[in-house]
Write a protein that holds these residues in place. Structure first.
Motif, PDB file in Angstrom:
ATOM      1  N   GLN A  39       0.840  -1.192   0.000  1.00  8.48           N
ATOM      2  CA  GLN A  39       0.000   0.000   0.000  1.00  8.48           C
ATOM      3  C   GLN A  39       0.882   1.251   0.000  1.00  8.48           C
ATOM      4  N   PRO A  40       0.496   2.335  -0.626  1.00 12.32           N
ATOM      5  CA  PRO A  40      -0.811   2.593  -1.237  1.00 12.32           C
ATOM      6  C   PRO A  40      -0.884   2.207  -2.718  1.00 12.32           C
ATOM      7  N   ASP A  41       0.237   1.778  -3.331  1.00  9.99           N
ATOM      8  CA  ASP A  41       0.203   1.452  -4.767  1.00  9.99           C
ATOM      9  C   ASP A  41      -0.676   0.252  -5.060  1.00  9.99           C
ATOM     10  N   LEU A  42      -0.540  -0.795  -4.249  1.00 12.01           N
ATOM     11  CA  LEU A  42      -1.338  -2.011  -4.439  1.00 12.01           C
ATOM     12  C   LEU A  42      -2.108  -2.275  -3.159  1.00 12.01           C
ATOM     13  N   MET A  43      -3.425  -2.288  -3.295  1.00  8.27           N
ATOM     14  CA  MET A  43      -4.294  -2.459  -2.138  1.00  8.27           C
ATOM     15  C   MET A  43      -4.796  -3.900  -2.067  1.00  8.27           C
ATOM     16  N   ILE A  44      -5.228  -4.302  -0.877  1.00  7.40           N
ATOM     17  CA  ILE A  44      -5.824  -5.634  -0.712  1.00  7.40           C
ATOM     18  C   ILE A  44      -7.030  -5.738  -1.645  1.00  7.40           C
ATOM     19  N   GLY A  45      -7.079  -6.819  -2.398  1.00 12.49           N
ATOM     20  CA  GLY A  45      -8.185  -7.020  -3.337  1.00 12.49           C
ATOM     21  C   GLY A  45      -7.866  -6.596  -4.762  1.00 12.49           C
ATOM     22  N   ASP A  46      -6.722  -5.941  -4.972  1.00 16.84           N
ATOM     23  CA  ASP A  46      -6.311  -5.611  -6.341  1.00 16.84           C
ATOM     24  C   ASP A  46      -5.800  -6.868  -7.035  1.00 16.84           C
ATOM     25  N   ILE A  47      -5.987  -6.943  -8.339  1.00 17.83           N
ATOM     26  CA  ILE A  47      -5.363  -8.004  -9.130  1.00 17.83           C
ATOM     27  C   ILE A  47      -4.153  -7.396  -9.819  1.00 17.83           C
ATOM     28  N   VAL A  48      -2.979  -7.982  -9.574  1.00 14.91           N
ATOM     29  CA  VAL A  48      -1.786  -7.496 -10.257  1.00 14.91           C
ATOM     30  C   VAL A  48      -1.565  -8.313 -11.517  1.00 14.91           C
ATOM     31  N   ILE A  49      -1.121  -7.635 -12.556  1.00  7.39           N
ATOM     32  CA  ILE A  49      -0.830  -8.284 -13.831  1.00  7.39           C
ATOM     33  C   ILE A  49       0.673  -8.233 -14.016  1.00  7.39           C
ATOM     34  N   VAL A  50       1.278  -9.397 -14.199  1.00  6.28           N
ATOM     35  CA  VAL A  50       2.727  -9.476 -14.414  1.00  6.28           C
ATOM     36  C   VAL A  50       2.987 -10.203 -15.715  1.00  6.28           C
ATOM     37  N   LYS A  51       4.144  -9.914 -16.324  1.00  2.00           N
ATOM     38  CA  LYS A  51       4.500 -10.629 -17.545  1.00  2.00           C
ATOM     39  C   LYS A  51       5.873 -11.255 -17.386  1.00  2.00           C
ATOM     40  N   ASN A  52       6.076 -12.332 -18.106  1.00  3.81           N
ATOM     41  CA  ASN A  52       7.374 -13.005 -18.085  1.00  3.81           C
ATOM     42  C   ASN A  52       8.466 -12.022 -18.482  1.00  3.81           C
ATOM     43  N   CYS A  53       9.626 -12.171 -17.891  1.00  9.65           N
ATOM     44  CA  CYS A  53      10.727 -11.262 -18.191  1.00  9.65           C
ATOM     45  C   CYS A  53      12.042 -12.024 -18.145  1.00  9.65           C
ATOM     46  N   ASP A  54      13.098 -11.424 -18.680  1.00 15.34           N
ATOM     47  CA  ASP A  54      14.426 -12.019 -18.533  1.00 15.34           C
ATOM     48  C   ASP A  54      15.252 -11.141 -17.603  1.00 15.34           C
ATOM     49  N   LYS A  55      16.446 -11.602 -17.280  1.00 20.14           N
ATOM     50  CA  LYS A  55      17.277 -10.907 -16.290  1.00 20.14           C
ATOM     51  C   LYS A  55      17.573  -9.465 -16.682  1.00 20.14           C
ATOM     52  N   ASN A  56      17.704  -9.204 -17.979  1.00 22.62           N
ATOM     53  CA  ASN A  56      18.031  -7.845 -18.433  1.00 22.62           C
ATOM     54  C   ASN A  56      16.878  -6.865 -18.229  1.00 22.62           C
ATOM     55  N   ASP A  57      15.641  -7.395 -18.057  1.00 14.74           N
ATOM     56  CA  ASP A  57      14.469  -6.531 -17.886  1.00 14.74           C
ATOM     57  C   ASP A  57      14.278  -6.081 -16.442  1.00 14.74           C
ATOM     58  N   ILE A  58      15.024  -6.668 -15.519  1.00 16.63           N
ATOM     59  CA  ILE A  58      14.785  -6.415 -14.100  1.00 16.63           C
ATOM     60  C   ILE A  58      15.756  -5.358 -13.588  1.00 16.63           C
ATOM     61  N   ASN A  59      15.193  -4.336 -12.943  1.00 18.21           N
ATOM     62  CA  ASN A  59      15.996  -3.243 -12.388  1.00 18.21           C
ATOM     63  C   ASN A  59      15.570  -2.957 -10.959  1.00 18.21           C
ATOM     64  N   VAL A  60      16.451  -2.304 -10.218  1.00 21.50           N
ATOM     65  CA  VAL A  60      16.083  -1.845  -8.885  1.00 21.50           C
ATOM     66  C   VAL A  60      14.908  -0.873  -9.029  1.00 21.50           C
ATOM     67  N   GLY A  61      13.904  -1.048  -8.190  1.00 17.02           N
ATOM     68  CA  GLY A  61      12.707  -0.213  -8.252  1.00 17.02           C
ATOM     69  C   GLY A  61      11.539  -0.898  -8.927  1.00 17.02           C
ATOM     70  N   ASP A  62      11.814  -1.987  -9.674  1.00 16.85           N
ATOM     71  CA  ASP A  62      10.731  -2.731 -10.320  1.00 16.85           C
ATOM     72  C   ASP A  62       9.953  -3.545  -9.288  1.00 16.85           C
ATOM     73  N   ILE A  63       8.673  -3.711  -9.559  1.00 19.35           N
ATOM     74  CA  ILE A  63       7.840  -4.588  -8.728  1.00 19.35           C
ATOM     75  C   ILE A  63       7.791  -5.940  -9.414  1.00 19.35           C
ATOM     76  N   ILE A  64       8.052  -6.984  -8.633  1.00 16.93           N
ATOM     77  CA  ILE A  64       8.011  -8.341  -9.174  1.00 16.93           C
ATOM     78  C   ILE A  64       7.100  -9.207  -8.306  1.00 16.93           C
ATOM     79  N   SER A  65       6.605 -10.264  -8.899  1.00 16.39           N
ATOM     80  CA  SER A  65       5.913 -11.310  -8.144  1.00 16.39           C
ATOM     81  C   SER A  65       6.826 -12.519  -8.148  1.00 16.39           C
ATOM     82  N   TYR A  66       7.071 -13.064  -6.965  1.00 17.64           N
ATOM     83  CA  TYR A  66       7.960 -14.222  -6.882  1.00 17.64           C
ATOM     84  C   TYR A  66       7.361 -15.274  -5.966  1.00 17.64           C
ATOM     85  N   ARG A  67       7.763 -16.516  -6.237  1.00 10.59           N
ATOM     86  CA  ARG A  67       7.243 -17.638  -5.465  1.00 10.59           C
ATOM     87  C   ARG A  67       8.098 -17.849  -4.229  1.00 10.59           C
ATOM     88  N   SER A  68       7.415 -17.975  -3.094  1.00  7.64           N
ATOM     89  CA  SER A  68       8.088 -18.280  -1.822  1.00  7.64           C
ATOM     90  C   SER A  68       7.301 -19.406  -1.168  1.00  7.64           C
TER      91      SER A  68
END
Length: 197
Positions: free
Chosen positions: A68-97
């Protein structure tokens, strides 16, 4: 008001037209959802260890307030596949834990054994996450959200709600059959009555 054949036929045509329009709207809404869900089911059967995706796009429901406040409970986030070169500090990612998928922001990279790891943090959290995210655990990079629609998904996960919805649709179907049967009986009675005269 006297009901002539013309008035009755007009009412029947209007009723049939409304039913057709209603069905078309329902089909336009439901068919894409069914296709999407079938493709996700097929994908999950073929790739048991991966999250189902549709053309490289995955969706997850936000269930905590850590972003919060960018992503609230109940929001659906949309993510797309990416490679290592697409990832930067400051990016939001979804990861499996474990069995969960976490959506947090990358705050730094670390190098360990020649591999890049990612340190993440929820925008609303005071401390960084205590895990180093590996690239293979990343489900995708955030590209957008659908506000509050996830509440519907969470609501529909309740078994009582699902059973209630199925029951309501069944009752509507039975009611429509009875109404159509009554209309047919009235039509037959009217035709018999008209033949007498």
């Amino acid at each position: 008001m006297r009901y002539t054949n013309d008035v009755i036929n007009k009412k029947i045509k209007d009723g049939n037209r409304r039913k057709i329009i209603f069905r078309i709207v329902i089909y336009i809404l439901i068919i894409p959802i069914i296709i999407y869900n079938i493709s996700l089911i097929v994908f999950s059967i073929i790739n048991k260890n991966e999250t189902p995706c549709f053309f490289g796009i995955k969706t997850f429901v936000i269930v905590s307030g850590s972003m919060q406040p960018d992503l609230m409970i109940g929001d659906i986030v949309i993510v797309k596949n990416c490679d290592k070169n697409d990832i930067n500090v400051g990016d939001i990612i979804s990861y499996r834990s474990g069995q969960s998928v976490i959506t947090h922001r990358i705050v730094e990279f670390i190098e360990s054994d020649g591999q890049t790891g990612y340190i993440t943090k929820g925008d609303n959290n005071n401390v960084k996450d205590n895990v180093v995210v590996k690239f293979e655990d990343i489900e995708g990079k955030y590209i957008g959200k659908i506000s509050k629609l996830g509440n519907v998904v969470l609501f529909l996960k309740n078994k009582i709600v699902i059973i209630s919805i199925i029951l309501i649709f069944y009752l509507i179907y039975v009611h429509e059959l009875k109404v159509n049967e009554k209309i047919q009986i009235r039509k037959e009675k009217r035709e018999k009555f008209e033949k007498r005269w």
